[in-house]
Design an enzyme around this catalytic site. Structure first.
Site, mmCIF file in Angstrom:
data_model
loop_
_atom_site.group_PDB
_atom_site.id
_atom_site.type_symbol
_atom_site.label_atom_id
_atom_site.label_comp_id
_atom_site.label_asym_id
_atom_site.label_seq_id
_atom_site.Cartn_x
_atom_site.Cartn_y
_atom_site.Cartn_z
ATOM 1 N N LYS A 12 -11.729 -20.943 -22.131
ATOM 2 C CA LYS A 12 -11.375 -22.370 -22.078
ATOM 3 C C LYS A 12 -12.634 -23.230 -21.977
ATOM 4 O O LYS A 12 -12.709 -24.307 -22.569
ATOM 5 C CB LYS A 12 -10.497 -22.658 -20.855
ATOM 6 N N ASP A 65 -2.955 -27.363 -17.794
ATOM 7 C CA ASP A 65 -1.872 -26.454 -17.434
ATOM 8 C C ASP A 65 -1.030 -26.272 -18.686
ATOM 9 O O ASP A 65 -0.812 -27.232 -19.436
ATOM 10 C CB ASP A 65 -1.028 -27.028 -16.297
ATOM 11 N N ARG A 88 -3.620 -26.412 -26.625
ATOM 12 C CA ARG A 88 -4.789 -26.710 -25.780
ATOM 13 C C ARG A 88 -5.860 -27.434 -26.599
ATOM 14 O O ARG A 88 -6.477 -28.381 -26.129
ATOM 15 C CB ARG A 88 -5.348 -25.413 -25.181
HETATM 16 P P1 ITT Z 1 -6.196 -20.855 -15.655
HETATM 17 O O1 ITT Z 1 -6.971 -19.797 -14.950
HETATM 18 O O2 ITT Z 1 -7.050 -21.831 -16.349
HETATM 19 O O3 ITT Z 1 -5.134 -21.514 -14.797
HETATM 20 P P2 ITT Z 1 -4.073 -19.332 -16.923
HETATM 21 O O4 ITT Z 1 -4.190 -18.422 -18.095
HETATM 22 O O5 ITT Z 1 -3.671 -18.750 -15.617
HETATM 23 O O6 ITT Z 1 -5.445 -20.148 -16.866
HETATM 24 P P3 ITT Z 1 -2.538 -21.382 -18.295
HETATM 25 O O7 ITT Z 1 -2.031 -22.604 -17.633
HETATM 26 O O8 ITT Z 1 -3.549 -21.574 -19.344
HETATM 27 O O9 ITT Z 1 -2.983 -20.427 -17.109
HETATM 28 O O10 ITT Z 1 -1.333 -20.607 -18.976
HETATM 29 C C1 ITT Z 1 -0.185 -20.207 -18.240
HETATM 30 C C2 ITT Z 1 0.545 -19.125 -18.996
HETATM 31 O O11 ITT Z 1 1.116 -19.692 -20.186
HETATM 32 C C3 ITT Z 1 -0.353 -17.984 -19.477
HETATM 33 O O12 ITT Z 1 -0.418 -16.989 -18.499
HETATM 34 C C4 ITT Z 1 0.389 -17.520 -20.714
HETATM 35 O O13 ITT Z 1 1.432 -16.653 -20.360
HETATM 36 C C5 ITT Z 1 0.993 -18.797 -21.274
HETATM 37 N N1 ITT Z 1 0.087 -19.423 -22.267
HETATM 38 C C6 ITT Z 1 -0.571 -20.599 -22.141
HETATM 39 N N2 ITT Z 1 -1.321 -20.856 -23.206
HETATM 40 C C7 ITT Z 1 -1.150 -19.814 -24.041
HETATM 41 C C8 ITT Z 1 -1.683 -19.482 -25.305
HETATM 42 O O14 ITT Z 1 -2.557 -20.257 -25.920
HETATM 43 N N3 ITT Z 1 -1.296 -18.339 -25.864
HETATM 44 C C9 ITT Z 1 -0.430 -17.521 -25.240
HETATM 45 N N4 ITT Z 1 0.107 -17.741 -24.058
HETATM 46 C C10 ITT Z 1 -0.247 -18.893 -23.440
#
Ligand code: ITT
Length: 200
Positions: free
Chosen positions: A13, A72, A184
Site C-alpha cells: 500500500k 479501509d 484502492r
Molecule cells: P491494513 O493492514 O492496511 O489494515 P488489511 O489488509 O488488513 O490492511 P484492508 O482494509 O486493506 O485491510 O482489507 C480488508 C480485507 O478486505 C482484506 O483482508 C481482504 O480480505 C479484503 N480486500 C481489501 N482489498 C482487497 C483487494 O484489493 N483484493 C482482495 N481482497 C481485498
C-alpha cells in the site's frame, strides 16, 4: 520535505500511494505506521469503511503530529446485502486468514447462479490533520464472483473477483493492471487534490 504517514504496515500500500503521489508531482516523505512502532493499532469500531478510515487517520495524526492517511476496504457481495463488507478480513472468524475467508464465502454462495453473483471491492481513504481537519474519499471496483478461485497475484478475495469488462480475475491481473482499476487505486488518486490542498 514534508512528511505524510500512512496508517498501514502493508508495504504494498505504501508503494502504491507513493507512486500515485509522485506521479501527481507531490514530493512527500511518505512513511508507514512501522516508522512509529510505539503507537498502538486503533480498534476499528466504525460500521462503515469511511468511519474506520477516519478513526485510523485521526488516531495517527494525533499521536504523531503529522498529516495522516488511512484506508479501509473490503468486498461487498450483492446477494449478501453488502457483506462481508467491513468484516472482510475476518469473515471466517480468524483475522487475516485469506484462504479461509475466501473458502467460506464460496461455500455460502455455492448455489447462487452467475447472474446473481455481483460484487464489488470498496475502499475509503481518509486524510486527517493533527488539528482535527478531515477529508474522506471512496473508490469502487465492480465485478462478479467466480465459482472457483483463479490466479496467484494479489491477496484476499482477488482470486474470485472478476472485474466488469474483464475475462480474468483480479489475481490474474498484473499489479499495475490491478492498481489502474482498483478501488484502492481510485481512492488514492482521488486523495491527491486533498493532499495537495491540506498537506502538500
Ligand atoms: P491494513 O493492514 O492496511 O489494515 P488489511 O489488509 O488488513 O490492511 P484492508 O482494509 O486493506 O485491510 O482489507 C480488508 C480485507 O478486505 C482484506 O483482508 C481482504 O480480505 C479484503 N480486500 C481489501 N482489498 C482487497 C483487494 O484489493 N483484493 C482482495 N481482497 C481485498
Amino acid at each position: 520535505m514534508k512528511r505524510l504517514i500512512l496508517a498501514t504496515r502493508n508495504a504494498g500500500k505504501i508503494t502504491e500511494l507513493h507512486a500515485i503521489l509522485a506521479d501527481a508531482g507531490l514530493d512527500l516523505d511518505l512513511v508507514g505506521a512501522d516508522a512509529y512502532p510505539d503507537i498502538p493499532d486503533v480498534k476499528e469500531t466504525g460500521v462503515t469503511f469511511a468511519e474506520n478510515a477516519l478513526l485510523k487517520a485521526h488516531a495517527l495524526a494525533r499521536a504523531t503530529g503529522l498529516p495522516a492517511v488511512a484506508d479501509d476496504s473490503g468486498l461487498c457481495v450483492d446477494v449478501l446485502g453488502g457483506a462481508p463488507g467491513i468484516f472482510s478480513a475476518r469473515w471466517s472468524g480468524t483475522h487475516g486468514d485469506d484462504e479461509a475467508n475466501l473458502n467460506l464465502l464460496l461455500a455460502q454462495l455455492g448455489d447462487i447462479a452467475d447472474e446473481h453473483r455481483g460484487a464489488y471491492f470498496a475502499c475509503a481513504a481518509a486524510l486527517a490533520l493533527p488539528d482535527g481537519t478531515e477529508r474522506v474519499v471512496e473508490g469502487r471496483l465492480n465485478g462478479v464472483l467466480r465459482h472457483t478461485p483463479s490466479g496467484t497475484n494479489g491477496f484476499g478475495y482477488d482470486p474470485i473477483l472478476q472485474p466488469e469488462g474483464e475475462t480474468r480475475t483480479c489475481a490474474e491481473l498484473t499489479p499495475a493492471e490491478k492498481n489502474a482499476i482498483s478501488h484502492r487505486g481510485q481512492a488514492f488518486r482521488a486523495l491527491v487534490p486533498v493532499v495537495r490542498e491540506l498537506a502538500g
